[in-house]
Design an enzyme around this catalytic site. Structure first.
Site, short mmCIF file in Angstrom:
data_model
loop_
_atom_site.label_atom_id
_atom_site.label_comp_id
_atom_site.label_asym_id
_atom_site.label_seq_id
_atom_site.Cartn_x
_atom_site.Cartn_y
_atom_site.Cartn_z
CB CYS A 13 -0.89 0.02 1.25
SG CYS A 13 -2.01 -1.33 1.37
N1 SAJ Z 1 6.68 2.13 8.55
C1 SAJ Z 1 7.67 2.93 9.05
N2 SAJ Z 1 7.37 3.78 10.06
C2 SAJ Z 1 6.11 3.85 10.59
C3 SAJ Z 1 5.10 3.02 10.05
C4 SAJ Z 1 5.41 2.16 9.04
O1 SAJ Z 1 8.81 2.90 8.60
O2 SAJ Z 1 5.90 4.62 11.53
C5 SAJ Z 1 6.98 1.22 7.44
C6 SAJ Z 1 6.72 -0.23 7.77
O3 SAJ Z 1 7.88 -0.85 8.30
C7 SAJ Z 1 6.35 -0.80 6.41
C8 SAJ Z 1 5.70 0.35 5.69
O4 SAJ Z 1 6.13 1.54 6.37
O5 SAJ Z 1 7.48 -1.21 5.71
C9 SAJ Z 1 4.17 0.30 5.67
O6 SAJ Z 1 3.79 0.12 6.99
P1 SAJ Z 1 2.23 0.24 7.44
O7 SAJ Z 1 2.20 0.18 8.93
O8 SAJ Z 1 1.60 1.40 6.79
O9 SAJ Z 1 1.62 -1.14 6.95
P2 SAJ Z 1 0.81 -1.48 5.65
O10 SAJ Z 1 1.53 -1.18 4.40
O11 SAJ Z 1 0.33 -2.87 5.87
O12 SAJ Z 1 -0.39 -0.47 5.69
C10 SAJ Z 1 -1.63 -0.96 6.05
C11 SAJ Z 1 -2.58 0.03 5.45
N3 SAJ Z 1 -3.88 -0.59 5.40
C12 SAJ Z 1 -4.58 -0.44 4.28
O13 SAJ Z 1 -4.17 0.17 3.33
C13 SAJ Z 1 -5.90 -1.07 4.26
C14 SAJ Z 1 -2.65 1.27 6.29
O14 SAJ Z 1 -3.78 2.08 5.86
C15 SAJ Z 1 -2.83 0.93 7.73
O15 SAJ Z 1 -2.98 2.14 8.48
C16 SAJ Z 1 -1.58 0.21 8.16
O16 SAJ Z 1 -1.65 -1.07 7.46
C17 SAJ Z 1 -1.54 -0.04 9.65
O17 SAJ Z 1 -2.11 0.78 10.39
O18 SAJ Z 1 -0.85 -1.00 10.05
#
Ligand code: SAJ
Length: 423
Positions: free
Chosen positions: A262
């Protein structure tokens, strides 16, 4: 039920399969349509290929009103069709709509009149109206009269123990009022809360806002952590302190890069549309993409500085990478920053090894698979440097005090240990 009738879910991946599961639990006869025969065969054999569903979940679906197929004729037996296909980026960073184009053509060829077609794939505002609607109308349908069309963004969050399909509010925008009514009636059967919006563009934009918000705020922390090092500030500690503010702040953390299906992808659909439709860049997304994509190289420069301070070059140093998935405590590796980091280190002559409890074999270069180290304890002792790339629980809870090998923590999980190197 008659209006909803039978359901076909096009695409049985991490979005389509949980949706199919929820529909089956709601008593809706559901067919999972996927062009990947291996996926179809696996599902019909009761095997799950998705993190959030177990084999027994699939077996239970099969015992009820679910089956999988690769034959699009199933669409002609359904009254509700939901499209959950990938919307990746092309090599040049622009939206790759091939899966969506293929899906809507297939649906238009088989769909029965008065059916509902709902797109869930994350995409740029205008896709449903300007790409799907014309295809249906080219096949003789009149949207809002003898075919109903809507957009509802997927909100599947892999590995989330709190929010699943049913208890995550579902935004729904119809191409017409009747489309919206039909779509809301369907989704109300499988989620606790439907959030209707005035049109498909507003629904498409909703998802892009959600993920661009994360993308930009993660990039802000990634740029700030580099400045904080120069200012001698422990940024992770300040973020934890900022998090005590009970309003107006959400914590994001610096990391080795941004992976997943995403966050690194979706915002580019927004910047693409703004650039092509309006002729100017969407600078926040472009800058965030630049910062987040620069993190692997920044991590490697930090590794070089750390080894240098220990009197060791990267060349021939044994570096153990911990955590190669894109997110903690799940097996999904899509867009994981661990791959570019490994490639850069290998290019500088490092002797690489890795451990990840969720990944037994890791592909870094085409056809060049790494085997996971058999023993984490032994590998920790035998390495010149350990690099934590993903904060899997096993690494957060590990007794690091007993380890003499230098540790570089790119996730800020070991900030209590002054000997551990940080971003
Ligand atoms: N990440 C960071 N720092 C942060 C948060 C994430 O470096 O503070 C990195 C993670 O390691 C990862 C990437 O960013 O590599 C994405 O992380 P993410 O927590 O956004 O996880 P995703 O990609 O699974 O995002 C999903 C999304 N869900 C949908 O699109 C339906 C997002 O909207 C959610 O908010 C997120 O999960 C969540 O909250 O975990």
């Amino acid at each position: 039920m008659t209006e909803v009738g039978n359901l076909v879910v096009v695409g049985q991946g991490y979005v389509g399969l949980p949706l199919a599961q929820e529909a089956v639990q709601a008593g809706i006869h559901t067919v999972g349509l996927d062009l990947n025969e291996a996926v179809v065969d696996g599902l019909n054999d009761g095997r799950s290929h998705v993190d959030d569903l177990t084999d027994s979940d699939v077996a239970q679906m099969l015992e009820n009103s679910y089956s999988a197929t690769s034959d699009p004729v199933a669409i002609s037996q359904a009254q509700t069709i939901v499209i959950c296909v990938p919307t990746p980026l092309s090599k040049d960073g622009t939206p790759d709509m091939a899966y969506v184009n293929g899906a809507i053509e297939m649906v238009a060829n088989y769909v029965q009149p008065y059916s509902l077609v709902s797109l869930e794939s994350t995409t740029y505002p205008g896709t449903t109206e300007d790409l799907l609607k014309p295809v249906l109308e080219e096949h003789g349908f009149k949207v809002g009269y003898d075919i109903f069309l809507a957009y509802s963004p997927e909100r599947i969050n892999p590995g989330d123990e709190t929010y699943g399909f049913r208890n995550t509010p579902k935004v729904v925008g119809g191409a017409t009022k009747e489309c919206s009514r039909r779509a809301s009636a369907f989704y109300a059967m499988i989620v606790d809360e439907v959030v209707p919006v005035s049109g498909t563009r507003e629904a498409e934009m909703t998802k892009l806002i959600e993920n661009t918000y994360r993308h930009v705020n993660i990039a802000l922390m990634n740029e700030l952590v580099q400045a904080a090092r120069g200012l001698k500030v422990d940024l992770n500690e300040s973020i934890r302190a900022a998090k005590t503010k009970p309003f107006g702040y959400q914590a994001f953390y610096p990391g080795p890069g941004v992976g997943g299906h995403c966050i690194p992808i979706d915002p580019n659909y927004l910047s693409y549309t703004i650039k092509t439709e309006l002729g100017h860049p969407f600078r926040f997304v472009e800058l965030a993409q630049e910062v987040n994509q620069s993190m692997p190289a920044y991590v490697v420069s930090r590794i070089s500085d750390i080894l240098n301070s220990l009197g060791k070059p990267i060349n021939n140093s044994s570096i153990l990478l911990l955590g190669v998935t894109y997110k903690s405590n799940i097996a999904d590796q899509r867009e994981s920053p661990a791959v570019p980091i490994a490639r850069l280190l290998a290019g500088k002559g490092a002797q690489l090894s890795y451990h990840d409890p969720h990944v037994a074999k890791w592909t870094v270069l085409e056809g060049d698979d790494f085997e996971r180290v058999p023993s984490l304890d032994e590998a920790l002792q035998q390495s010149d440097l350990v690099v934590i790339l993903q904060n899997h629980s096993i690494y957060v809870e590990f007794p690091w005090v007993d380890i003499s090998t230098p540790v570089f923590d790119t996730r800020g999980v070991l900030t209590e240990n002054p000997d551990v190197y940080q971003l």
